[in-house]
Motif scaffolding. Sequence first.
Motif, short mmCIF file in Angstrom:
data_model
loop_
_atom_site.label_atom_id
_atom_site.label_comp_id
_atom_site.label_asym_id
_atom_site.label_seq_id
_atom_site.Cartn_x
_atom_site.Cartn_y
_atom_site.Cartn_z
N ARG A 69 0.84 -1.21 0.00
CA ARG A 69 0.00 0.00 0.00
C ARG A 69 0.87 1.25 0.00
N LEU A 120 2.24 1.73 -3.50
CA LEU A 120 1.22 2.25 -4.40
C LEU A 120 0.99 3.74 -4.17
N ASP A 121 1.07 4.17 -2.93
CA ASP A 121 0.89 5.59 -2.61
C ASP A 121 2.08 6.43 -3.09
N GLU A 155 -8.93 -4.88 -3.99
CA GLU A 155 -9.28 -3.49 -3.71
C GLU A 155 -8.77 -2.56 -4.81
N PHE A 156 -7.56 -2.81 -5.30
CA PHE A 156 -6.94 -1.95 -6.30
C PHE A 156 -7.06 -2.51 -7.72
#
Length: 336
Positions: free
Chosen positions: A129, A132-133, A177-178
């Motif tokens: 995560r 990805l951010d 989710e992504f």
Amino acid sequence: MRNCLAALCLVLTVTPVQAREYHYSDSHLHFVDFFQETDGMKQLLKAMNESNIDHVMISGIPVAKKWHENEPKRPRYYAGDDAAVYWYSATDVLVAAALKELDDDQRKRFHPFLSGFNPNDKNADSHIRRMLDLDPGLWQGLGEVFTRHDDVTALTQGDTPRANNEALTRVYHLAAEFDLPVMLHSNITSKRERNPLYLEELEEPLRNHPHTRFIWAHAGTSMELHRHQKKLDFLLPTVKRLLDDYPNLYIDLSWTMLEPYLLDRSGNVDPAWVALVERHPTRFMIGSDVVGRFDGVGEAMRAFDPFLDALSEPTAEKVARDNFLDVLPRNRGGGR
């Protein structure tokens, strides 16, 4: 008039059928090797342009090979000596940096998968995560995730990863989710067992995560399995059942699937595999699985041409190029 018709018939008889010319998506390519070294993006682009490779799945290698203090010579491959390999997160930094050097048109041809995480660590989803951010919109998939992987498994420091462990369960939820596909390397069996010993480790995630798209690297095969067992007779019926049962499963037909499954040693195509691909024409893709060295990428992709030629033309085009693009995040499009 008769002479003209006769001449036309003769031309049609002796003129060979036009050979198909394929454009490819390489669905399985590692930008670096097990020492995190590479020929570089310039060499990769050159190889792609010379071989009709329009698109590439590009990833790092999630482990690095250690040059042990007691080894006088640096190994050339992970199996070069008994020194360990260890999880190496910076592999994704190397891939991202290489992509950021490209112009927009070049970058559209690359589809990076994030791989630098420890699949035994329940912190892995948090790490992903964060990555990805850091680069919003960059990563288009996860993997190749190493679980059961022959000698890599034996050499990896720490516990043996399983595709159905709790850490990866958290990763699969994040992938859904992504909308990120997950490429899994999960051997179907060991070097000695002539049965699908580890199949449940793959099948449990397929069953429990229907909203996550899984790409099964080499359909669970490996060169090491072939050295010990030759051809796995149970592979074809197993893959057939899994594809029928799980619409979220896709098959990566990279190099260890080429022989002895798709083709025999004489280059003859296996009609049973042709029939299976025609039964599921959107679920198969081809890849080179090269690691950091790109001179052989074109040859590796063209090696599939005899099998592609045995398929119907629409199916062959899907397998050669389009199926990989279609498995990518749906909100991005294929960039075709």
